[in-house]
Design an enzyme around this catalytic site. Structure first.
Site, PDB file in Angstrom:
ATOM      1  N   PRO A   1      -3.573  12.339   2.989  1.00 36.28           N
ATOM      2  CA  PRO A   1      -4.569  11.998   4.574  1.00 36.28           C
ATOM      3  C   PRO A   1      -3.681  11.174   4.772  1.00 36.28           C
ATOM      4  O   PRO A   1      -3.395  10.543   5.144  1.00 36.28           O
ATOM      5  CB  PRO A   1      -6.066  12.182   4.385  1.00 36.28           C
TER       6      PRO A   1
ATOM      7  N   TYR B   1       0.833  -1.266  -0.230  1.00 43.11           N
ATOM      8  CA  TYR B   1      -0.141  -0.305   0.022  1.00 43.11           C
ATOM      9  C   TYR B   1       0.908   0.955  -0.270  1.00 43.11           C
ATOM     10  O   TYR B   1       1.093   2.130  -0.875  1.00 43.11           O
ATOM     11  CB  TYR B   1      -0.613  -0.196   1.457  1.00 43.11           C
TER      12      TYR B   1
HETATM   13  P1  NDP Z   1     -13.778   4.132   0.893  1.00 46.84           P
HETATM   14  O1  NDP Z   1     -13.481   3.044   0.884  1.00 46.84           O
HETATM   15  O2  NDP Z   1     -14.399   4.967   1.559  1.00 46.84           O
HETATM   16  O3  NDP Z   1     -13.508   4.816  -0.390  1.00 46.84           O
HETATM   17  C1  NDP Z   1     -12.803   4.447  -1.316  1.00 46.84           C
HETATM   18  C2  NDP Z   1     -13.772   4.439  -3.091  1.00 46.84           C
HETATM   19  O4  NDP Z   1     -12.519   4.550  -4.060  1.00 46.84           O
HETATM   20  C3  NDP Z   1     -15.166   4.665  -3.350  1.00 46.84           C
HETATM   21  O5  NDP Z   1     -15.885   5.316  -4.002  1.00 46.84           O
HETATM   22  C4  NDP Z   1     -14.741   3.191  -4.575  1.00 46.84           C
HETATM   23  O6  NDP Z   1     -16.118   2.789  -4.941  1.00 46.84           O
HETATM   24  C5  NDP Z   1     -13.879   3.232  -4.621  1.00 46.84           C
HETATM   25  N1  NDP Z   1     -12.999   2.536  -5.416  1.00 46.84           N
HETATM   26  C6  NDP Z   1     -12.263   1.593  -4.805  1.00 46.84           C
HETATM   27  N2  NDP Z   1     -11.498   0.890  -5.670  1.00 46.84           N
HETATM   28  C7  NDP Z   1     -12.372   0.797  -6.738  1.00 46.84           C
HETATM   29  C8  NDP Z   1     -12.353   0.250  -8.560  1.00 46.84           C
HETATM   30  N3  NDP Z   1     -11.588  -0.408  -8.497  1.00 46.84           N
HETATM   31  N4  NDP Z   1     -13.146   1.138  -9.356  1.00 46.84           N
HETATM   32  C9  NDP Z   1     -13.508   2.371  -8.825  1.00 46.84           C
HETATM   33  N5  NDP Z   1     -13.742   2.825  -7.772  1.00 46.84           N
HETATM   34  C10 NDP Z   1     -12.978   2.012  -6.677  1.00 46.84           C
HETATM   35  O7  NDP Z   1     -12.109   5.005   1.674  1.00 46.84           O
HETATM   36  P2  NDP Z   1     -11.939   7.117   1.296  1.00 46.84           P
HETATM   37  O8  NDP Z   1     -12.806   7.272   1.066  1.00 46.84           O
HETATM   38  O9  NDP Z   1     -11.568   7.181   3.078  1.00 46.84           O
HETATM   39  O10 NDP Z   1     -10.806   6.490   0.097  1.00 46.84           O
HETATM   40  C11 NDP Z   1     -10.172   7.247  -1.043  1.00 46.84           C
HETATM   41  C12 NDP Z   1      -8.883   7.801  -1.009  1.00 46.84           C
HETATM   42  O11 NDP Z   1      -8.560   8.453   0.296  1.00 46.84           O
HETATM   43  C13 NDP Z   1      -8.046   6.503  -1.533  1.00 46.84           C
HETATM   44  O12 NDP Z   1      -7.252   6.445  -2.273  1.00 46.84           O
HETATM   45  C14 NDP Z   1      -7.361   6.281   0.093  1.00 46.84           C
HETATM   46  O13 NDP Z   1      -6.280   5.286  -0.056  1.00 46.84           O
HETATM   47  C15 NDP Z   1      -7.498   7.628   0.293  1.00 46.84           C
HETATM   48  N6  NDP Z   1      -6.920   8.328   1.612  1.00 46.84           N
HETATM   49  C16 NDP Z   1      -7.747   7.356   2.968  1.00 46.84           C
HETATM   50  C17 NDP Z   1      -6.783   7.558   3.710  1.00 46.84           C
HETATM   51  C18 NDP Z   1      -8.281   6.742   4.985  1.00 46.84           C
HETATM   52  O14 NDP Z   1      -7.664   7.074   6.310  1.00 46.84           O
HETATM   53  N7  NDP Z   1      -8.781   6.602   5.015  1.00 46.84           N
HETATM   54  C19 NDP Z   1      -6.130   7.733   4.383  1.00 46.84           C
HETATM   55  C20 NDP Z   1      -4.659   8.826   3.587  1.00 46.84           C
HETATM   56  C21 NDP Z   1      -5.690   8.273   2.148  1.00 46.84           C
HETATM   57  P3  NDP Z   1     -16.386   2.138  -5.450  1.00 46.84           P
HETATM   58  O15 NDP Z   1     -16.300   0.589  -4.029  1.00 46.84           O
HETATM   59  O16 NDP Z   1     -17.904   1.761  -5.647  1.00 46.84           O
HETATM   60  O17 NDP Z   1     -15.853   1.033  -6.539  1.00 46.84           O
HETATM   61  C1  8X3 Z   2      -4.826   5.481   4.586  1.00 49.05           C
HETATM   62  C2  8X3 Z   2      -3.111   5.630   5.766  1.00 49.05           C
HETATM   63  O1  8X3 Z   2      -1.884   4.988   7.344  1.00 49.05           O
HETATM   64  O2  8X3 Z   2      -3.659   3.817   7.047  1.00 49.05           O
HETATM   65  O3  8X3 Z   2      -3.791   5.540   4.071  1.00 49.05           O
HETATM   66  O4  8X3 Z   2      -1.825   4.385   5.016  1.00 49.05           O
HETATM   67  S1  8X3 Z   2      -2.849   5.088   6.670  1.00 49.05           S
END
Ligand code: NDP
Ligand code: 8X3
Length: 252
Positions: free
Chosen positions: A183, A153
């Protein structure tokens, strides 16, 4: 004429929060994700609340043909995208490399790196044609540091960090802005997805401190996007106050 934002991963978490905020700011939206039922429900809700126009496009970012055909078949007016939020992404598993799952690795690499690249190539060409645009890449603190068991990841989010810098160079002469948003812990469906539906384990990630919420990130993205034309925010790292770095969270 209203501006257009295309948001990947709009069915949940940060992407969904961005959809709300950009609709509130009178943007028309192209919302994407795999779960079409959620996209349609969200589109209806935002259209009713903000009277904004919304197109939904459901595809798996890992599937190059699906990405190309679904984006290219959008009517011409939707290709005048001003803002692309490359948000779709996920983590799968949290194990040392020697115990990692090949399938989990493929899923993360295909979604977080290749999916982002497929969407970016198509939409950046639209932006070049339109001579304007702003791409916001959602990285992570995992793209700035490596933490125990985060291996693949972290590698995918380091790749997003590199691509964010690369896009800024490649798109510079076209006047296209590129911003990286990274984030720390945000309470969304992220941990539930990482732990494959284990809600109890996911809940523990956010216990004993106040994590960020998706709206915190959406507001930050909006700040970057709403700067004057001559200002680009290159890179932002955002943490909960209780988090010092990827591995250090104060649980009081
Ligand atoms: P969620 O799991 O709530 O949302 C993830 C989104 O990504 C969903 O809408 C999902 O839609 C979409 N997604 C995942 N796989 C696919 C795919 N193969 N095709 C199309 N869409 C896809 O997580 P977050 O909102 O937290 O995550 C959003 C971003 O933020 C990500 O890139 C994550 O790595 C990043 N992030 C998150 C953090 C956290 O702590 N939450 C911290 C740092 C970064 P669906 O399943 O409907 O396809
Ligand atoms: C999501 C935050 O700390 O789990 O990107 O990698 S962490």
């Amino acid at each position: 004429m209203a501006k257009i934002a295309l948001i990947t991963g709009a069915t949940s978490g940060i992407g969904e929060a961005c959809a709300h905020l950009f609709a509130r700011e009178k943007y028309n939206l192209v919302l994407t994700g795999r779960r079409i039922d959620r996209l349609e429900k969200l589109a209806k809700k935002l259209n009713t609340k903000y009277d904004t126009e919304i197109a939904v496009s459901s595809f798996d970012v890992r599937d190059r043909e699906q990405v190309i055909s679904n984006l290219e078949k959008l009517p011409a007016k939707w290709k005048k995208v001003n803002v692309l939020i490359n948000n779709a992404g996920l983590s799968q598993g949290l194990d040392p490399l020697q115990k990692g799952s090949f399938d989990d690795w493929d899923t993360m690499i295909d979604t977080n790196i290749k999916g982002l690249l497929y969407v970016s190539k198509i939409v950046s060409n639209w932006m070049i044609t339109n001579s304007t645009g702003h791409i916001v890449n959602i990285g992570s603190i995992a793209g700035k540091e490596v933490y125990a068991n985060g291996n693949v990841y972290c590698a995918t989010k380091h790749a997003v960090d590199a691509l964010n810098k690369a896009m800024r160079i490649d798109l510079l002469s076209h006047g296209i802005k590129v911003t990286g948003v990274h984030p720390g812990a945000v309470e969304t469906e992220f941990s539930e997805v990482r732990f494959k539906g284990d809600k109890e384990r996911a809940k523990k990630v956010y216990e004993g401190f106040e994590p960020l919420v998706a709206e915190d990130i959406a507001e930050t993205i909006w700040f970057a996007v709403s700067r004057p034309a001559h200002v680009n925010i290159n890179d932002l790292v955002i943490m909960p106050t209780a988090q010092a770095n990827a591995g250090t969270i104060f649980r009081g």
